[in-house]
Motif scaffolding. Structure first.
Motif, PDB file in Angstrom:
ATOM      1  N   ASP A  11       5.852 -11.383   5.492  1.00  0.00           N
ATOM      2  CA  ASP A  11       6.901 -10.357   5.244  1.00  0.00           C
ATOM      3  C   ASP A  11       6.641 -10.073   3.857  1.00  0.00           C
ATOM      4  O   ASP A  11       5.895 -10.801   2.848  1.00  0.00           O
ATOM      5  CB  ASP A  11       8.336 -11.123   5.069  1.00  0.00           C
ATOM      6  CG  ASP A  11       9.413 -10.021   4.710  1.00  0.00           C
ATOM      7  OD1 ASP A  11       9.381  -8.912   5.062  1.00  0.00           O
ATOM      8  OD2 ASP A  11      10.078 -10.530   3.876  1.00  0.00           O
ATOM      9  N   LYS A  68       7.795  -4.308  -1.609  1.00  0.00           N
ATOM     10  CA  LYS A  68       8.871  -3.674  -1.128  1.00  0.00           C
ATOM     11  C   LYS A  68       9.395  -2.713  -2.109  1.00  0.00           C
ATOM     12  O   LYS A  68       9.728  -1.624  -1.814  1.00  0.00           O
ATOM     13  CB  LYS A  68      10.000  -4.633  -0.688  1.00  0.00           C
ATOM     14  CG  LYS A  68       9.374  -5.188   0.504  1.00  0.00           C
ATOM     15  CD  LYS A  68      10.727  -6.227   1.126  1.00  0.00           C
ATOM     16  CE  LYS A  68      10.346  -6.926   2.427  1.00  0.00           C
ATOM     17  NZ  LYS A  68      11.356  -7.923   2.882  1.00  0.00           N
ATOM     18  N   ARG A  99       9.507   1.410  -1.955  1.00  0.00           N
ATOM     19  CA  ARG A  99      10.614   2.292  -1.917  1.00  0.00           C
ATOM     20  C   ARG A  99      10.737   3.127  -3.229  1.00  0.00           C
ATOM     21  O   ARG A  99      11.108   4.236  -2.888  1.00  0.00           O
ATOM     22  CB  ARG A  99      11.831   1.305  -1.992  1.00  0.00           C
ATOM     23  CG  ARG A  99      13.224   1.859  -2.132  1.00  0.00           C
ATOM     24  CD  ARG A  99      13.337   2.685  -0.716  1.00  0.00           C
ATOM     25  NE  ARG A  99      14.882   3.237  -0.956  1.00  0.00           N
ATOM     26  CZ  ARG A  99      15.637   3.494  -0.066  1.00  0.00           C
ATOM     27  NH1 ARG A  99      15.308   2.922   0.990  1.00  0.00           N
ATOM     28  NH2 ARG A  99      16.813   4.202  -0.132  1.00  0.00           N
ATOM     29  N   ARG A 102       8.421  12.568   6.782  1.00  0.00           N
ATOM     30  CA  ARG A 102       9.575  11.523   6.989  1.00  0.00           C
ATOM     31  C   ARG A 102      10.257  11.422   5.591  1.00  0.00           C
ATOM     32  O   ARG A 102      11.235  11.620   5.324  1.00  0.00           O
ATOM     33  CB  ARG A 102       9.078  10.229   7.365  1.00  0.00           C
ATOM     34  CG  ARG A 102       8.803  10.170   8.939  1.00  0.00           C
ATOM     35  CD  ARG A 102       8.632   8.843   9.320  1.00  0.00           C
ATOM     36  NE  ARG A 102       9.619   7.727   9.144  1.00  0.00           N
ATOM     37  CZ  ARG A 102       9.778   6.468   9.276  1.00  0.00           C
ATOM     38  NH1 ARG A 102       8.531   6.157   9.887  1.00  0.00           N
ATOM     39  NH2 ARG A 102      10.513   5.852   8.996  1.00  0.00           N
ATOM     40  N   GLN A 156      13.961  10.106   5.359  1.00  0.00           N
ATOM     41  CA  GLN A 156      13.585   8.902   6.177  1.00  0.00           C
ATOM     42  C   GLN A 156      12.938   8.016   5.743  1.00  0.00           C
ATOM     43  O   GLN A 156      11.543   8.018   6.394  1.00  0.00           O
ATOM     44  CB  GLN A 156      13.397   9.529   7.515  1.00  0.00           C
ATOM     45  CG  GLN A 156      14.263  10.799   8.071  1.00  0.00           C
ATOM     46  CD  GLN A 156      13.963  11.440   9.418  1.00  0.00           C
ATOM     47  OE1 GLN A 156      12.581  11.276   9.653  1.00  0.00           O
ATOM     48  NE2 GLN A 156      14.872  11.973   9.957  1.00  0.00           N
ATOM     49  N   TYR A 157      13.045   7.139   5.075  1.00  0.00           N
ATOM     50  CA  TYR A 157      12.258   6.370   4.411  1.00  0.00           C
ATOM     51  C   TYR A 157      11.530   5.193   5.220  1.00  0.00           C
ATOM     52  O   TYR A 157      12.491   4.901   6.181  1.00  0.00           O
ATOM     53  CB  TYR A 157      12.923   5.572   3.115  1.00  0.00           C
ATOM     54  CG  TYR A 157      13.368   6.671   2.086  1.00  0.00           C
ATOM     55  CD1 TYR A 157      12.451   7.742   1.734  1.00  0.00           C
ATOM     56  CD2 TYR A 157      14.416   6.279   1.214  1.00  0.00           C
ATOM     57  CE1 TYR A 157      12.703   8.607   0.957  1.00  0.00           C
ATOM     58  CE2 TYR A 157      14.817   7.296   0.381  1.00  0.00           C
ATOM     59  CZ  TYR A 157      14.001   8.442   0.065  1.00  0.00           C
ATOM     60  OH  TYR A 157      14.314   9.327  -1.033  1.00  0.00           O
ATOM     61  N   ILE A 158      10.427   4.615   5.166  1.00  0.00           N
ATOM     62  CA  ILE A 158       9.666   4.065   6.017  1.00  0.00           C
ATOM     63  C   ILE A 158      10.283   2.389   6.081  1.00  0.00           C
ATOM     64  O   ILE A 158      10.681   2.101   5.136  1.00  0.00           O
ATOM     65  CB  ILE A 158       8.245   3.928   5.428  1.00  0.00           C
ATOM     66  CG1 ILE A 158       7.607   5.400   5.488  1.00  0.00           C
ATOM     67  CG2 ILE A 158       7.643   3.019   6.388  1.00  0.00           C
ATOM     68  CD1 ILE A 158       6.352   5.380   4.472  1.00  0.00           C
ATOM     69  N   ASN A 159      10.385   2.076   7.219  1.00  0.00           N
ATOM     70  CA  ASN A 159      10.997   0.726   7.266  1.00  0.00           C
ATOM     71  C   ASN A 159       9.814  -0.431   7.031  1.00  0.00           C
ATOM     72  O   ASN A 159       8.579  -0.047   7.350  1.00  0.00           O
ATOM     73  CB  ASN A 159      11.511   0.419   8.850  1.00  0.00           C
ATOM     74  CG  ASN A 159      12.710   1.252   9.114  1.00  0.00           C
ATOM     75  OD1 ASN A 159      13.632   1.415   8.345  1.00  0.00           O
ATOM     76  ND2 ASN A 159      12.734   1.499  10.470  1.00  0.00           N
ATOM     77  N   TYR A 160      10.356  -1.451   6.607  1.00  0.00           N
ATOM     78  CA  TYR A 160       9.285  -2.578   6.238  1.00  0.00           C
ATOM     79  C   TYR A 160       8.989  -3.411   7.541  1.00  0.00           C
ATOM     80  O   TYR A 160      10.021  -3.531   8.338  1.00  0.00           O
ATOM     81  CB  TYR A 160       9.880  -3.649   5.350  1.00  0.00           C
ATOM     82  CG  TYR A 160      10.568  -3.007   3.858  1.00  0.00           C
ATOM     83  CD1 TYR A 160       9.602  -2.343   2.973  1.00  0.00           C
ATOM     84  CD2 TYR A 160      11.734  -3.124   3.539  1.00  0.00           C
ATOM     85  CE1 TYR A 160       9.894  -1.440   1.823  1.00  0.00           C
ATOM     86  CE2 TYR A 160      12.286  -2.591   2.240  1.00  0.00           C
ATOM     87  CZ  TYR A 160      11.474  -1.804   1.463  1.00  0.00           C
ATOM     88  OH  TYR A 160      11.677  -1.290   0.319  1.00  0.00           O
ATOM     89  N   ILE A 161       7.552  -3.586   7.540  1.00  0.00           N
ATOM     90  CA  ILE A 161       7.039  -4.306   8.975  1.00  0.00           C
ATOM     91  C   ILE A 161       6.477  -5.685   8.521  1.00  0.00           C
ATOM     92  O   ILE A 161       7.196  -6.466   8.853  1.00  0.00           O
ATOM     93  CB  ILE A 161       6.013  -3.354   9.502  1.00  0.00           C
ATOM     94  CG1 ILE A 161       6.484  -2.021   9.996  1.00  0.00           C
ATOM     95  CG2 ILE A 161       5.525  -4.149  10.830  1.00  0.00           C
ATOM     96  CD1 ILE A 161       7.842  -1.809  10.943  1.00  0.00           C
ATOM     97  N   ASP A 203       2.731  -2.447   5.646  1.00  0.00           N
ATOM     98  CA  ASP A 203       3.457  -1.858   4.252  1.00  0.00           C
ATOM     99  C   ASP A 203       2.682  -1.499   3.259  1.00  0.00           C
ATOM    100  O   ASP A 203       2.603  -0.267   2.672  1.00  0.00           O
ATOM    101  CB  ASP A 203       4.484  -2.994   3.870  1.00  0.00           C
ATOM    102  CG  ASP A 203       5.864  -3.225   4.862  1.00  0.00           C
ATOM    103  OD1 ASP A 203       5.945  -2.531   5.787  1.00  0.00           O
ATOM    104  OD2 ASP A 203       6.433  -4.249   4.328  1.00  0.00           O
ATOM    105  N   ASN A 235       0.917   1.789   4.602  1.00  0.00           N
ATOM    106  CA  ASN A 235       1.855   2.882   4.312  1.00  0.00           C
ATOM    107  C   ASN A 235       1.771   3.233   2.668  1.00  0.00           C
ATOM    108  O   ASN A 235       1.807   4.572   2.673  1.00  0.00           O
ATOM    109  CB  ASN A 235       3.153   2.537   4.722  1.00  0.00           C
ATOM    110  CG  ASN A 235       3.221   2.729   6.303  1.00  0.00           C
ATOM    111  OD1 ASN A 235       2.431   3.164   7.001  1.00  0.00           O
ATOM    112  ND2 ASN A 235       4.047   1.782   6.843  1.00  0.00           N
TER     113      ASN A 235
END
Length: 221
Positions: A30, A36, A40, A88, A93-98, A103, A106
């Motif tokens: 994670d 993160k 963001r 996006r 439409q912000y990118i989700n954390y994978i 991440d 990205n």
């Protein structure tokens, strides 16, 4: 493992170049809060920077759209991944954390406006060739769609195509169980080799800082 560019691709895009980074003994997990937070915050800044911008006119995006056209891909239908990410964000439409590897990829893509791919080395069979797909090339993409790769830029091993700066396959996708990885950095063809070397070196060092292990990189052109 060797990474090469096919003569077919070279003939169509003579200045094509790609950064190749290989990571060993890495720890993917994670994403740390630092990553993160930066991802963001950067997306929010980009939203304000590009809120009223024609994304197609952004120089790096325009260059990759032109490269897609040279290869035979319609960029209005199949957008380069760097353009898709920026669009996006333009819509908030912000990118989700994978996880930490995706991440960070990205983040790099947004920062440098270029496509990147990250692949599990244990799932790649033999040498890798970057080329242009034909009618027999296809795969199940990470977005769950079966994708035809005819007239698209692809990376291919003995088993067939597994990656593209449009969307990658599920077959070689990186997970938190991955310990060795291949990263492909799709550099702007117009970029000088010296500049490309500095960029790829910086990316590889940051990837290693977060994931540990060993890193080696080179520019293929």
């Amino acid at each position: 493992m060797e990474v090469t560019i096919s003569n077919t691709l070279k003939d169509i895009v003579p200045d094509f170049k790609v950064g190749v980074a290989i990571y060993n003994d890495i720890n993917i997990s994670d994403s740390p809060q630092m990553l993160k937070g930066r991802l963001r915050m950067f997306q929010e800044l980009l939203f304000f920077d590009y809120a009223d911008t024609d994304i197609k006119a952004v120089p790096a995006i325009r260059e990759w759209r032109h490269t897609f056209k040279q290869i035979g891909t319609d960029p209005n239908r199949y957008r380069p991944s760097n353009e898709a990410l920026l669009r996006r964000i333009q819509k908030q439409q912000y990118i989700n954390y994978i996880h930490s590897a995706v991440d960070l990829n990205n983040f790099f893509s947004l920062q440098y406006k270029i496509p990147l791919g990250i692949y599990d080395l244990s799932l790649i069979d033999g040498h890798v060739e970057l080329t242009i797909g034909n009618e027999s090339d296809h795969y199940l993409a990470i977005n769950e769609r079966k994708l035809s790769l005819e007239n698209k830029l692809i990376s291919r091993d003995k088993k067939g195509a597994f990656g593209s700066p449009y969307v990658d396959s599920q077959r070689t996708s990186v997970t938190t169980k991955t310990v060795d990885a291949l990263q492909l950095i799709y550099l702007k063809p117009s970029m000088k080799v010296e500049e490309a070397d500095k960029l790829v070196s910086s990316l590889a060092k940051m990837f290693q800082q977060i994931h540990g292990g060993d890193a080696a990189y080179k520019i293929i052109h």
